[in-house]
Design an enzyme around this catalytic site. Structure first.
Site, PDB file in Angstrom:
ATOM      1  N   ASN A  86      38.636  39.394  40.947  1.00 45.49           N
ATOM      2  CA  ASN A  86      37.502  39.722  41.815  1.00 45.49           C
ATOM      3  C   ASN A  86      37.574  38.834  43.039  1.00 45.49           C
ATOM      4  O   ASN A  86      37.698  37.609  42.912  1.00 45.49           O
ATOM      5  CB  ASN A  86      36.180  39.436  41.108  1.00 45.49           C
ATOM      6  CG  ASN A  86      35.684  40.610  40.288  1.00 45.49           C
ATOM      7  OD1 ASN A  86      36.215  41.709  40.385  1.00 45.49           O
ATOM      8  ND2 ASN A  86      34.682  40.375  39.467  1.00 45.49           N
ATOM      9  N   ARG A 129      37.735  44.688  35.868  1.00 43.81           N
ATOM     10  CA  ARG A 129      38.907  43.843  35.578  1.00 43.81           C
ATOM     11  C   ARG A 129      39.428  44.042  34.156  1.00 43.81           C
ATOM     12  O   ARG A 129      40.642  44.193  33.968  1.00 43.81           O
ATOM     13  CB  ARG A 129      38.560  42.371  35.850  1.00 43.81           C
ATOM     14  CG  ARG A 129      38.426  42.027  37.317  1.00 43.81           C
ATOM     15  CD  ARG A 129      38.037  40.570  37.524  1.00 43.81           C
ATOM     16  NE  ARG A 129      36.727  40.282  36.954  1.00 43.81           N
ATOM     17  CZ  ARG A 129      36.205  39.055  36.880  1.00 43.81           C
ATOM     18  NH1 ARG A 129      36.891  38.008  37.320  1.00 43.81           N
ATOM     19  NH2 ARG A 129      35.005  38.892  36.368  1.00 43.81           N
TER      20      ARG A 129
END
Length: 779
Positions: free
Chosen positions: A36, A18
């Site tokens: 996520n 990320r």
């Protein structure tokens, strides 16, 4: 501007993916978000089509080093406007459809910080970042966020929180972030749980001092406790062997650094790379003739020519080994035959009388994992995984897809090298090595590990796959589980599972050409009471069938034969001239008369084709081992002796008897070995000729049936010399296939059961198709 939704699956959580996406979005000046979720990473961006396309291409081309992308898709969605790019929390979900990230060894950046006296993490034993540290061992839930791990009790200090929130920091969204101001805390006890110290500055020097004083220390690592002891002190090693009831089985070593390891072993570039990798397994390496670090090599790996070595893979180990300045024995902390101790209370219960002191910490481990073990063959550098565990399990790159018969199928494997495997949502998971399931504590840990991973993935089996052996603990467990869940149970023959596993790993399940399977191990239940282990199977038209086998020989005294190579030698050399003189000294008078009577009257209960026992017999015949003190000891000694023959790759194998199209006799091989022993031929040459003979056996069967593709599985193919000889002598004329990720031993059986089930599914699909002409011929 248009809006696009991007979905990425694979190993993309817990490795800084990320933050990578965030920084990439900033680079392309895109707005939106990344999150996520239970099926991978989701991204939403709006921007010009060309800019988004470039962003999309960079996502796959410049991923973080530890990422493994399985799929990457982009679709145009309903237009949305965003003011910035952000990392979002995951929405609530239950079922995971992603690859789990294993525990990762300390990265170079964290190692530098731990050693930098001007860094605030100087000598901090739990330094991590998005590229390293615990993952699978601390996951309680998914997706991978701090609140779903055992890091929950450790509230980040202001400095750590700033790192966590800073997109330009490598600890941006690092879920394991901590430092000396918000620490995971070490505590030092003696084995009877009397507190020695909690002084964080003093604990590591105190531990090192006790190692120097020849004490045995249990140290809590990533997947459990390791027993550490001075590898240069003969008395300490002897005491550890006595306490663990481990007279001969080799110990692994941990070295402070690669340079010191090179004083004792010869390392290829592949071995060095693996030692320094995020997986950081134990690597079996060739011992130098004269190790110079001071280790007691003969006591660490008695009569063997290899050492199992590893480097510090956690900051704690790094600090301990750096200050100690010498290699240590680093072996799983457990009682003989039991799983590695990973719970703190178990450490104090089970390690009394083994460890002198215990160095623990307050970060909970949820999943027990031994260190993984890998070797490369000396000449051709073929990689052989011996134990697949910490740093590798449980995700698996060879997905079996979504066929109806295997989706949500749970395979329970075999007993000796316990693993389980299952498929769900297109992903395949193969558990870490879980030991010998005949040990009740191991069975409980096996069940606990299955429950942990099932809860993590929200997996519920719709079918149970087991071995055919009714006495296996895994089979008994499978029966009960199938009844409790009211789902069908399917039995899979042991060696067919082995074969299916190596076929699947090499993408051969779709092969239109026949494949010869050479499946050699200790034993697996066959038909009509035959204990199998020297099998040649055929894969053709989506089906596995028997093709040939070692000629059956007496299976004496059940498990005693596997534990005592002298018994295997007696069974295989019975009535051979000269055998009595060699073998008689191994037995008492009463034993000799009893076993002779059994063999003469054929009152033994069954027969076997086991290649494992053939190795045992050869080792006993050469006087290398009459009784195994650990599983596979005789075979290891035989390989080690054969490897020392200077002309091992030039020696000619023994003459084989004529093959009748089904049974391949081995009696004549032992007759010739006995003659060599009587002639005084050195053991190294006899052992090397034995190995070459096995390669000739394989070639004879493949040639007899005109088969060009050969796949290998079974514990025998852990033998690096044998694999090298196969590659050298057969590769010019045959296509050879070995396991890629899995061990060839019984740890591959659970995955093989799933692959076998997929073949059954394919057979159903093709049931109405006309049978194709057989593509092999008997000559």
């Amino acid at each position: 501007m248009p809006t696009y939704s991007i979905h990425i699956t694979g190993q993309v959580q817990g490795i800084g993916f990320r933050p990578f996406v965030y920084r990439l979005a900033q680079q392309f000046r895109l707005c939106g978000w990344v999150s996520n979720q239970m099926d991978g990473v989701h991204i939403k961006v709006h921007g010009k089509e060309q800019t988004v396309q470039q962003f999309y291409q960079h996502l796959s081309a410049k991923t973080p080093p530890l990422a493994h992308i399985q799929s990457l898709s982009v679709v145009r969605t309903k237009d949305e406007a965003f003011d910035s790019f952000q990392i979002h929390k995951a929405p609530t979900a239950t079922t995971a459809k992603l690859v789990l990230t294993p525990d990762l060894a300390m990265c170079a950046d964290c190692r530098s910080e731990v050693k930098d006296r001007y860094n605030r993490r100087y000598q901090y034993a739990f330094t991590t970042c998005t590229s390293c540290g615990p993952r699978y061992s601390i996951m309680a839930k998914l997706p991978y966020d701090r609140e779903h791990t055992t890091m929950v009790p450790f509230v980040m200090c202001e400095a750590c929180a700033q790192e966590y929130d800073d997109p330009d920091n490598r600890r941006y969204y690092s879920q394991t972030n901590s430092c000396p101001q918000c620490p995971v805390t070490l505590t030092f006890y003696n084995a009877r749980k009397h507190l020695i110290t909690t002084d964080q500055q003093h604990i590591i020097p105190a531990t090192v001092k006790l190692l120097q004083e020849d004490k045995i220390i249990a140290v809590k690592g990533l997947g459990g406790y390791l027993l550490m002891a001075d590898a240069t002190n003969a008395q300490t090693i002897a005491r550890l062997r006595e306490r663990k009831h481990r007279p001969s089985k080799p110990f692994a070593l941990m070295y402070p650094n690669l340079e010191m390891a090179l004083q004792d072993v010869i390392l290829s570039k592949e071995e060095k790379k693996l030692l320094l990798s995020p997986e950081a397994p134990i690597v079996l390496a060739q011992t130098k003739n004269h190790p110079t670090s001071g280790i007691q090599a003969a006591l660490i790996a008695p009569h063997l020519d290899k050492l199992g070595i590893m480097l510090p893979y956690t900051p704690l180990f790094e600090l301990l080994l750096t200050q100690f300045g010498k290699p240590v024995v680093a072996t799983s902390a457990n009682r003989k035959g039991s799983h590695i101790v990973f719970r703190d209370e178990e450490a104090f219960e089970q390690l009394v009388g083994i460890a002198d002191f215990i160095l623990t910490n307050d970060r909970e481990i949820l999943v027990a994992q031994d260190d993984s073990v890998v070797q490369f063959t000396p000449k051709h550098r073929q990689k052989i995984t011996l134990r697949r565990s910490r740093g590798i399990a449980p995700s698996f790159e060879t997905a079996l897809g979504n066929s109806e018969s295997i989706t949500n199928s749970l395979a329970l494997g075999a007993d000796l090298k316990g693993t389980f495997a299952f498929t769900t949502a297109g992903n395949t998971y193969v558990s870490q090595y879980l030991g010998d399931l005949t040990n009740y504590e191991n069975l409980l840990n096996y069940e606990r590990s299955l429950k942990q991973l099932s809860n993590l993935i929200d997996f519920k089996p719709s079918r149970i796959l087991t071995d055919k052996h009714p006495a296996y603990a895994s089979v008994q467990f499978g029966k009960k589980l199938a009844q409790r869940l009211s789902v069908p149970r399917v039995e899979v023959q042991h060696h067919e599972a082995h074969f299916a596993a190596v076929l699947a790993e090499n993408q051969l399940l779709e092969s239109t050409e026949p494949v010869l399977g050479v499946i050699w191990d200790g034993n697996g239940l066959g038909n009509a009471g035959l204990i199998r282990g020297g099998e040649f199977l055929l894969f053709e038209n989506n089906s596995i069938s028997p093709l040939a086998q070692l000629a059956p020989y007496p299976h004496l005294l059940g498990d005693k034969m596997a534990q005592e190579p002298r018994v295997a030698a007696l069974a295989l050399c019975f009535n051979l001239e000269g055998a009595t003189e060699i073998l008689r000294p191994y037995f008492t008078e009463v034993e000799w008369q009893l076993y002779q009577k059994l063999l003469q009257s054929e009152q033994y209960t069954s027969q076997t084709t086991s290649m494992g026992r053939v190795f045992d017999a050869a080792a006993a015949l050469l006087g290398l081992c009459s009784r195994n003190t650990y599983e596979g000891e005789a075979a290891l000694l035989l390989e080690s002796v054969a490897s020392r023959a200077s002309e091992a790759h030039e020696l000619v194998g023994y003459t084989l008897e004529a093959f009748d199209g089904h049974n391949l006799p081995v009696k004549n091989v032992f007759r010739q070995m006995i003659e060599d022993v009587q002639r005084g031929i050195i053991k190294q040459q006899i052992a090397a000729r034995f190995h070459d003979t096995l390669v000739n056996m394989i070639e004879s069967i493949a040639t007899f049936y005109s088969l060009q593709k050969i796949a290998f599985s079974g514990g025998v193919f852990q033998n690096s010399l044998l694999v090298d000889l196969i590659l050298e002598k057969l590769s010019p004329n045959f296509q050879l296939y070995f396991h890629q990720q899995l061990p060839p031993n019984d740890a591959c059986v659970s995955f093989g059961q799933l692959a076998w089930m997929k073949l059954k599914d394919k057979q159903k699909v093709r049931a109405d198709e006309p049978a194709s002409e057989q593509k092999y011929t008997i000559q």
